[in-house]
Design an enzyme around this catalytic site. Structure first.
Site, short mmCIF file in Angstrom:
data_model
loop_
_atom_site.label_atom_id
_atom_site.label_comp_id
_atom_site.label_asym_id
_atom_site.label_seq_id
_atom_site.Cartn_x
_atom_site.Cartn_y
_atom_site.Cartn_z
N ASP A 27 -6.28 1.77 -3.78
CA ASP A 27 -7.59 1.38 -3.27
C ASP A 27 -8.22 2.50 -2.42
OD1 ASP A 27 -5.88 1.13 -1.09
OD2 ASP A 27 -6.67 -0.80 -0.43
N ASP A 75 -3.51 6.33 -3.17
CA ASP A 75 -2.37 5.75 -2.44
C ASP A 75 -1.66 4.75 -3.34
OD1 ASP A 75 -4.26 3.70 -2.36
OD2 ASP A 75 -3.89 3.20 -0.27
N ASP A 128 -1.41 1.47 -3.77
CA ASP A 128 -2.11 0.39 -4.47
C ASP A 128 -3.46 0.85 -4.98
OD1 ASP A 128 -3.06 0.56 -1.82
OD2 ASP A 128 -3.56 -1.56 -1.71
N SER A 143 0.83 -1.21 0.00
CA SER A 143 0.00 0.00 0.00
C SER A 143 0.86 1.25 0.00
CB SER A 143 -0.96 -0.03 1.19
OG SER A 143 -1.86 1.05 1.13
#
Length: 454
Positions: free
Chosen positions: A247, A243, A245, A99
């Site tokens: 999501d 961010d 990743d 992340s």
């Protein structure tokens, strides 16, 4: 290597420094453990742009295939694109990402078929136990016939699914600056936004897991400074930051001012309730603004308050049949996305709402931003439980004060509330406070911090 899995298997995922804490040999064991715990006959795997991600995800695939399980690799993707694949293909999935963590980290977010979460209580503890055992005794016996490993591109299908849930074709043209932070938004945004009436100004779309421009964590104000400046310089209608990743999404208005994730939650909740005929349950965690349950009720819905954390939100979504859920950390969950979180779908809702009327975003979101909030304030403490007990002692029994322990300690009155909860991974207490006006919020925030910091 000697695996200290207690350090890398967290409440919701696997996360640690590569190769110091985990490596491809351990990833292979995780792959075998994942298919054994889920009982899968086939799985889907994706990964982000970190330098270690292709090798780790490939090792995980080999570990799964060695036990006779067929593996579909979708390659570079956002975490919500992996959830899409898990849902659309009805397969358990694994996403290789850390992340917003720095470049030296990597991790695995795992789910069962239909993007159902795998956390400590839903399989992650068993996966850890198997991987620990095998790291000492050796990998399990391979199947007589290994599974296949094949590649599949799901990006276009993912984008089409999102666009089927939010109609942007009739909106007025908008100029939008998107800061991908060198993360997976640079991969997904061009395809999702293709053909829409949007003038896209891309920032840091080059995939680079060393994050050369800033950390890919838009909740830290330092990481949206570039976006804010660019929105103002371009005269854009809004800015969106993802961010690492992709999501989570974070929004700034036409002035470059941050839009509270609680305001985004309230706005999207109102739109989703309208889609569902003014009925439905909406989940919000206990540190979202009072605005969220108010807006849900005003639009005919039923608000349900939960603990912080995606596994709790997703479990409550499934249990209650909720149509939408939001967290103040900028995670947004949708019934029509297998109860999984997708920042991209939330971003499309904001674009649709803005483009469906003539006013600026600042005016649109003002109705969803009714109270003064502190934001999350972290304090390092030696004794988390002792400090929580001190707060309880200070407030419990006061007239008009209620105290609950759904997640940490929440103290509430008619005019203000605050929540203090311990970090699961660090010696921290996290404070969030809100009040009907700024002066009251400041007073309550400082009172609580005085007790927390002793």
């Amino acid at each position: 290597m000697a695996a200290d899995l207690s350090q890398i298997v967290k409440a919701y995922d696997v996360r640690g420094v590569v190769p110091d804490q985990w490596d491809e040999a351990l990833a292979e064991l995780f792959g075998a453990a994942f298919v054994q715990v889920t009982g899968a006959e086939a799985i889907v795997i994706g990964h982000d742009m970190r330098p270690s991600s292709p090798g780790l995800s490939g090792a995980f695939a080999r570990g799964a295939a060695a036990l006779g399980v067929d593996v579909t690799e979708i390659g570079l993707c956002s975490t919500d694109q992996l959830y899409y694949a898990s849902g659309a293909l009805n397969l358990p999935g694994a996403m290789f990402t850390a992340s917003h963590n720095p470049a030296k980290y990597n991790g695995i977010k795992m789910c069962r078929a239909g993007a159902a979460p795998v956390g400590q209580d839903t399989g992650l503890a068993e996966i850890r136990e198997l991987a620990e055992r095998w790291s000492e005794s050796g990998a399990p016996e391979p199947a007589a016939t290994p599974g296949t490993i094949t590649q599949r591109d799901t990006l276009e299908d993912y984008a089409a699914h999102l666009r089927s849930l939010v109609d942007l074709t009739a909106i007025r043209p908008l100029k939008v600056v998107v800061d991908a932070g060198n993360g997976m938004g640079g991969h997904t945004v061009p395809t999702v936004f293709a053909g829409l009436p949007l003038d896209l100004v891309p920032m840091y779309f080059e995939l680079d897991g060393t994050f050369p421009n800033h950390e890919a964590n838009p909740l830290d104000p330092a990481n949206i400074v570039d976006l804010q400046a660019r929105v103002r310089a371009e005269g854009a209608d809004l800015g969106i930051a993802f961010d690492g990743d992709a999501d989570r999404c974070f929004v700034v208005d036409e002035n470059g001012d941050p839009v509270s994730p609680s305001a985004v939650t309230a706005l999207v909740a109102a739109r989703e309730l309208a889609r569902y005929g003014g009925k439905g349950t909406v989940i919000h965690n206990l540190i979202t603004s009072w605005t969220v349950p108010e807006v849900v009720k005003e639009n005919g819905g039923t608000p349900v308050r939960t603990r912080v954390g995606h596994s709790f939100i997703k479990a409550e979504m499934a249990k209650s049949g909720a149509i939408f859920g939001g967290e103040h950390s900028a995670h947004y969950y949708f019934k029509d996305f297998w109860n999984a979180d997708t920042g991209m779908l939330a971003a499309l809702h904001v674009l649709a709402a803005l483009g469906g009327q003539d006013g600026p975003l600042s005016a649109l979101v003002a109705q969803y931003d009714r109270y003064a909030g502190s934001g999350e304030i972290n304090s390092t403490v030696d004794d988390q439980q002792g400090r929580l007990a001190a707060i309880r002692a200070a407030y419990e029994g006061r007239e008009g004060v209620t105290v609950d322990e759904l997640d940490g300690l929440t103290v509430t009155t008619a005019d203000w509330w605050f929540n203090v909860r311990p970090s699961n991974t660090e010696p921290l207490l996290r404070l969030n406070a809100e009040a009907r006006d700024e002066a009251t919020m400041t007073k309550i925030r400082d009172e609580a911090l005085h007790i927390i910091r002793g």
